[in-house]
Design an enzyme around this catalytic site. Structure first.
Site, short mmCIF file in Angstrom:
data_model
loop_
_atom_site.label_atom_id
_atom_site.label_comp_id
_atom_site.label_asym_id
_atom_site.label_seq_id
_atom_site.Cartn_x
_atom_site.Cartn_y
_atom_site.Cartn_z
N MET A 30 -2.97 2.74 -0.80
CA MET A 30 -2.13 3.65 -0.02
C MET A 30 -1.00 4.19 -0.90
O MET A 30 -0.04 4.77 -0.38
CB MET A 30 -1.56 2.94 1.20
CG MET A 30 -2.67 2.48 2.16
SD MET A 30 -2.11 2.23 3.85
CE MET A 30 -0.91 0.95 3.62
N ALA A 32 2.21 4.42 -3.76
CA ALA A 32 3.45 3.71 -4.14
C ALA A 32 3.04 2.56 -5.06
O ALA A 32 3.33 1.39 -4.79
CB ALA A 32 4.23 3.24 -2.93
N LEU A 33 2.34 2.94 -6.10
CA LEU A 33 1.61 1.96 -6.92
C LEU A 33 2.55 1.04 -7.69
O LEU A 33 3.57 1.46 -8.22
CB LEU A 33 0.70 2.70 -7.91
CG LEU A 33 -0.36 3.61 -7.26
CD1 LEU A 33 -1.18 4.30 -8.35
CD2 LEU A 33 -1.27 2.83 -6.32
N HIS A 37 -1.45 -3.12 -7.87
CA HIS A 37 -2.50 -2.10 -7.83
C HIS A 37 -3.11 -1.90 -9.22
O HIS A 37 -4.33 -1.79 -9.37
CB HIS A 37 -1.92 -0.75 -7.38
CG HIS A 37 -1.38 -0.73 -5.99
ND1 HIS A 37 -0.04 -0.57 -5.73
CD2 HIS A 37 -1.98 -0.84 -4.78
CE1 HIS A 37 0.16 -0.56 -4.42
NE2 HIS A 37 -0.99 -0.72 -3.82
N GLY A 147 -7.35 -6.70 -3.34
CA GLY A 147 -6.42 -7.75 -3.73
C GLY A 147 -6.49 -8.95 -2.79
O GLY A 147 -6.54 -8.79 -1.57
N LYS A 149 -4.15 -10.70 -2.07
CA LYS A 149 -2.92 -10.67 -1.28
C LYS A 149 -3.18 -10.40 0.20
O LYS A 149 -2.52 -10.93 1.08
CB LYS A 149 -2.01 -9.59 -1.88
CG LYS A 149 -0.99 -8.99 -0.97
CD LYS A 149 0.35 -9.54 -1.26
CE LYS A 149 1.49 -9.00 -0.46
NZ LYS A 149 1.23 -8.10 0.61
N ASP A 150 -4.18 -9.53 0.46
CA ASP A 150 -4.52 -9.19 1.85
C ASP A 150 -5.80 -9.93 2.23
O ASP A 150 -6.88 -9.35 2.32
CB ASP A 150 -4.67 -7.67 1.98
CG ASP A 150 -3.36 -6.96 1.70
OD1 ASP A 150 -2.52 -6.90 2.60
OD2 ASP A 150 -3.15 -6.51 0.56
N GLN A 153 -7.94 -8.87 5.22
CA GLN A 153 -8.58 -7.59 4.90
C GLN A 153 -9.81 -7.84 4.03
O GLN A 153 -10.89 -7.28 4.27
CB GLN A 153 -7.58 -6.69 4.16
CG GLN A 153 -8.18 -5.47 3.50
CD GLN A 153 -7.10 -4.50 3.03
OE1 GLN A 153 -6.52 -3.80 3.83
NE2 GLN A 153 -6.83 -4.48 1.74
N ARG A 187 5.81 -2.31 0.26
CA ARG A 187 6.89 -2.45 1.26
C ARG A 187 8.10 -3.20 0.72
O ARG A 187 9.14 -3.22 1.37
CB ARG A 187 6.35 -3.15 2.51
CG ARG A 187 5.40 -2.28 3.32
CD ARG A 187 5.09 -2.87 4.68
NE ARG A 187 4.39 -1.93 5.54
CZ ARG A 187 3.06 -1.88 5.69
NH1 ARG A 187 2.29 -2.72 5.03
NH2 ARG A 187 2.51 -0.99 6.49
P1 AMP Z 1 -2.23 -1.05 -0.37
O1 AMP Z 1 -1.84 0.11 -1.22
O2 AMP Z 1 -1.08 -1.89 0.08
O3 AMP Z 1 -3.19 -0.68 0.74
O4 AMP Z 1 -3.06 -2.01 -1.32
C1 AMP Z 1 -4.17 -1.54 -2.04
C2 AMP Z 1 -4.85 -2.71 -2.68
O5 AMP Z 1 -3.94 -3.37 -3.55
C3 AMP Z 1 -5.33 -3.75 -1.65
O6 AMP Z 1 -6.61 -4.23 -2.05
C4 AMP Z 1 -4.27 -4.82 -1.79
O7 AMP Z 1 -4.75 -6.11 -1.45
C5 AMP Z 1 -3.95 -4.75 -3.26
N1 AMP Z 1 -2.65 -5.35 -3.55
C6 AMP Z 1 -1.48 -5.14 -2.90
N2 AMP Z 1 -0.51 -5.91 -3.41
C7 AMP Z 1 -1.07 -6.64 -4.40
C8 AMP Z 1 -0.58 -7.64 -5.31
N3 AMP Z 1 0.68 -8.04 -5.28
N4 AMP Z 1 -1.45 -8.17 -6.20
C9 AMP Z 1 -2.75 -7.77 -6.22
N5 AMP Z 1 -3.27 -6.84 -5.40
C10 AMP Z 1 -2.45 -6.29 -4.49
#
Ligand code: AMP
Length: 281
Positions: A30, A32-33, A37, A147, A149-150, A153, A187
């Protein structure tokens, strides 16, 4: 790096790569890399030479009153980071491109989708799976990287992919953290300095649980250990601590053996944060 916004342009780029015999690895985001990411992209590159990254803030996975409007958007900064690290295609579809006027959910996360994050965010996982399915259909990747982290998901995406996208391998990459332990998240930009200190307690609770298990703690003792640490910082409003079987997402009880995941969700200031750690019993 090629930047595309329409599915037609995306398909043309991917068809050309496949014609050249390349495999495709896909990293949906989403935007805001951050380094988390970028680590997924490095992982993607280990699996395929043609890496596609999408940036799309999916309205369907945000509930009423959530942060869809204010979710950080930094597309030019993101594109510069991706250019530097080197990806093949950046796909930034519009809502219309992806949904073609049909904003109904097409995927159901089932019973597990109603628990934990799903309990706090009704319909979130149906919306998430719907966009991931649309993106998989558009990108047709050989590999997709998510990731750890989720964790919920990851579980739900794996379940959907095994049913709807045979041949697609889901790769899970480890959580990247700040030096103080806080898991990176787009976030985190919402956190004040004081919030940041409070938020560190979440990873401290996970570490305490890991230590408890290393010294032979039972599932109950391990969970209690995390709960005790969270209780020391009531400013972090705990939503849940749960220990689940990594393969089924069912609650783990004493006597369990195998891979489990300890999940924590808490609200710090106005920001909902999630984190987890894998623990083997
Ligand atoms: P998002 O942009 O938050 O939807 O995340 C995109 C991808 O990045 C998802 O697969 C997340 O699980 C992964 N992600 C988010 N934060 C982290 C992190 N701290 N370490 C590794 N992967 C992450």
């Amino acid at each position: 790096m090629k930047r595309v916004t329409s599915i037609n342009e995306l398909t043309a780029a991917i068809d050309a790569a496949k014609k050249d015999g390349l495999e495709v690895a896909f990293v949906p985001t989403m935007g805001a890399l951050h380094e988390g990411h970028l680590s997924l992209i490095s992982e993607a590159r280990k699996h395929a030479s043609f890496v596609v990254v999408s940036i799309f803030v999916n309205p369907l996975q945000f509930g009423a009153g959530e942060d869809f409007e204010k979710y950080p958007r930094a597309i030019e900064e993101d594109a510069a980071k991706l250019d530097e690290i080197g990806v093949s295609v950046l796909f930034t579809p519009t809502v219309n491109d992806l949904y073609k006027g049909n904003m109904n959910v097409s995927e159901s996360a089932g019973a597990i989708g109603d628990l934990y994050e799903g309990a706090a965010r009704p319909d979130h996982f149906d919306g998430m799976l719907t966009v991931v399915a649309k993106l998989f259909e558009a990108v047709k990747p050989n590999f997709a990287v998510f990731g750890a982290k989720d964790a919920q998901q990851v579980f739900l995406v794996k379940q959907m992919a095994s049913q709807k996208f045979p041949g697609l391998e889901i790769i899970v990459a480890p959580t990247i953290r700040e030096a103080d332990g806080l898991a990176l998240s787009s976030r985190n930009r919402y956190l004040s300095e004081a919030d940041h200190k409070v938020a560190e307690q979440i990873s401290a609770a996970l570490r305490s649980a890991l230590q408890s298990s290393a010294s032979g703690g039972s599932p109950q003792a391990v969970t209690e250990s995390a709960r005790t640490v969270m209780a020391q910082t009531p400013e972090a409003k705990l939503d849940y601590i749960a220990l689940v079987d990594a393969d089924t997402f069912e609650t783990v009880t004493d006597g369990f053996t195998g891979r489990a995941i300890l999940l924590i969700a808490a609200v710090v200031g106005e920001t909902r944060l999630i984190d987890n750690i894998e623990i083997t019993f």
